[in-house]
Design an enzyme around this catalytic site. Structure first.
Site, mmCIF file in Angstrom:
data_model
loop_
_atom_site.group_PDB
_atom_site.id
_atom_site.type_symbol
_atom_site.label_atom_id
_atom_site.label_comp_id
_atom_site.label_asym_id
_atom_site.label_seq_id
_atom_site.Cartn_x
_atom_site.Cartn_y
_atom_site.Cartn_z
ATOM 1 N N VAL A 137 39.786 6.728 -53.871
ATOM 2 C CA VAL A 137 39.419 5.309 -53.962
ATOM 3 C C VAL A 137 40.604 4.375 -53.693
ATOM 4 O O VAL A 137 40.406 3.195 -53.468
ATOM 5 C CB VAL A 137 38.792 4.940 -55.335
ATOM 6 C CG1 VAL A 137 37.374 5.467 -55.424
ATOM 7 C CG2 VAL A 137 39.620 5.478 -56.498
ATOM 8 N N LYS A 138 41.813 4.897 -53.786
ATOM 9 C CA LYS A 138 43.026 4.116 -53.486
ATOM 10 C C LYS A 138 43.011 2.736 -54.133
ATOM 11 O O LYS A 138 43.356 1.741 -53.501
ATOM 12 C CB LYS A 138 43.243 4.007 -51.977
ATOM 13 C CG LYS A 138 43.498 5.373 -51.304
ATOM 14 C CD LYS A 138 43.985 5.270 -49.884
ATOM 15 C CE LYS A 138 44.310 6.629 -49.279
ATOM 16 N NZ LYS A 138 43.163 7.539 -49.087
ATOM 17 N N ARG A 139 42.650 2.672 -55.411
ATOM 18 C CA ARG A 139 42.659 1.397 -56.103
ATOM 19 C C ARG A 139 44.075 1.013 -56.488
ATOM 20 O O ARG A 139 44.935 1.886 -56.696
ATOM 21 C CB ARG A 139 41.787 1.471 -57.367
ATOM 22 C CG ARG A 139 40.313 1.786 -57.106
ATOM 23 C CD ARG A 139 39.658 0.768 -56.207
ATOM 24 N NE ARG A 139 38.219 0.912 -56.181
ATOM 25 C CZ ARG A 139 37.512 1.458 -55.193
ATOM 26 N NH1 ARG A 139 38.123 1.941 -54.113
ATOM 27 N NH2 ARG A 139 36.198 1.526 -55.263
#
Lengths: 298, 298
Positions: free
Chosen positions: B109-111
């Site tokens: 998700v690379k938040r």
């Protein structure tokens, strides 16, 4: 189930481009964008449960109270994702309500990836007819400004906007954003230069660009120290931290200088804590608009 | 609607910590993680419609075929978000199916954000009982390693993991990741140092840490050139680009050196394009596991 994001469908074509629409909205309503940040404590303060139903009630009340009255509303995706798909359904409904109200929706999702994955995010949030389409989104460039190209291109195609994280006020941000490449240019300056290139055609046309930048209002001397020319970027500048406990007119002059006219001040707590009453929310928003206007357009 | 993320609920307590569980899974199944990246072209290649229903069919077929047979499966959130809340509901179902199969779910998700927003993302993906809880997620540090603290803390509390973007192979990444701070240390080296500090206690206990790093298998000499010590980080290393058209044993030795044993090779196209038949998927996965094992654990 949901339709495929209709990338070629131009029936919902958003025109004119985001930058021009944002400039017009700021002229009409003042340079303020109100965040929808319904974290658990805020839901509780409004007497709402920490569930998707509480989230829905909160978000729609904010849109009801402020839709048509401010330049933009900025839902914070994290607080919808917390509730899983039911929360994301509320986000869809919130974005639809903003569209209905004619208020620009800037969805704060800070996505960033490469290749077909970045294109997937672009389709999710910037394609005509996508369930979560917003007028603009925030994106994060740890993988480089060029990695954002699929989003920049789709936004340009559909008349939408992108705000790229550039220079933030949190103390940990400097380690990345102030670091310098081999030519001596800081990371944040590289990002700003990327936006300037993306916005060059709009600049030539005398319009505000549609590739915005996130620049904290309280970054102090960093813009100058890093040799950043925000005016040359011709970019909407999404700025958290204006007014109230944040930056006043003097600090804003120092940070944004002649680009102050492109700043969209972002606030959330200062307005949302006045809720849940619609009249109270409106009054707080009017106050925040007046503060932002006084500080940014003296 | 959905329950509140039950932060204090320890009834689903995941034990032992992610790093130890991943190490055990790699010992059993080999150092491979298969991505679920259902973009439109791939759905089409499988004869599925580009809808949430097609996405569901695709994802559950992958889990049915590979669950219990590989160390991890990595759904790519962008391709679920494309379909709005209906797509996110499919992601919930996919994560539940992986849990059921006993296969580690690494949600890509690379938040990345700050403060209460970063905490919101942590609650969305790392809290016990959250609808979208995964065994680990990817996060992006443009706002600085320290900005990730809410996720690092919640992951530690719930026995989950976090993979921090560090050094990627895409050409645009170098502008950010190779830039150097005032002390001369590169951004990527700073991130690796942050993970090393986070994983120090696990190291002292003789266990692999639960704060991983994303390091492209084809970054070539960058690890050395930037003075990065991956072994000292005691971190799981999620590495796209191993095998097939990617890095072979010699390049992996150059990139990861003595930390090769901590690498979890990530592949998607190489396996997924063999579908939709379950036997074909299994055969392709077995082949990819063998390649990754040969390249990483000679």
């Amino acid at each position: 189930m949901s339709p495929a994001p209709a990338r070629e469908d131009s029936s919902h074509r958003v025109d004119p481009p985001f930058g021009a629409r944002l400039a017009a909205a700021m002229d009409t309503h003042g340079p303020l964008c109100v965040g929808i940040d319904p974290h658990a404590a805020l839901l509780d303060a409004w007497g709402l449960p920490d569930t998707a139903a509480g989230l829905r009630e909160f978000s729609l009340r904010v849109v009801d109270a402020l839709g048509g009255r401010v330049a933009g509303v900025k839902p914070q995706s994290a607080f919808f994702e917390r509730h899983g798909s039911a929360g994301v359904a509320v986000l869809e409904e919130t974005l639809a309500a903003l569209r209905q109200a004619g208020t620009l929706a800037i969805l704060d999702v800070k996505r960033g990836d490469i290749g077909s994955t970045m294109d997937g995010y672009a389709q999710a949030y910037l394609a005509d007819g996508a369930p979560l389409a917003a007028d603009a989104i925030t994106v994060s460039p740890y993988l480089g400004y060029g990695s954002l190209l699929p989003a920049l291109e789709l936004a340009a195609d559909t008349g939408r906007g992108v705000f790229v994280l550039a220079l933030t006020s949190n103390p940990e941000g400097a380690g990345v954003q102030h670091a310098r490449g081999p030519a001596g240019r800081a990371v944040a300056a590289d990002i700003v230069a990327g936006a300037a290139a993306s916005n060059a055609a709009a600049r030539a046309a005398g319009e505000l660009g549609s590739v915005g930048l996130v620049v904290g209002a309280t970054v102090g001397a960093a813009v100058d120290a890093l040799g950043i020319d925000l005016l040359a970027a011709n970019a909407p500048l999404l700025a958290p931290g204006v007014g109230a406990q944040g930056a006043g007119a003097a600090e804003l002059q120092k940070v944004f200088g002649p680009a102050r006219g492109n700043v969209l001040a972002s606030t959330s707590r200062g307005v949302l804590q006045a809720g849940p009453g619609a009249a109270d929310l409106r009054e707080a928003a009017d106050r925040a608009v007046a503060q932002a206007t006084a500080a940014l357009r003296p």
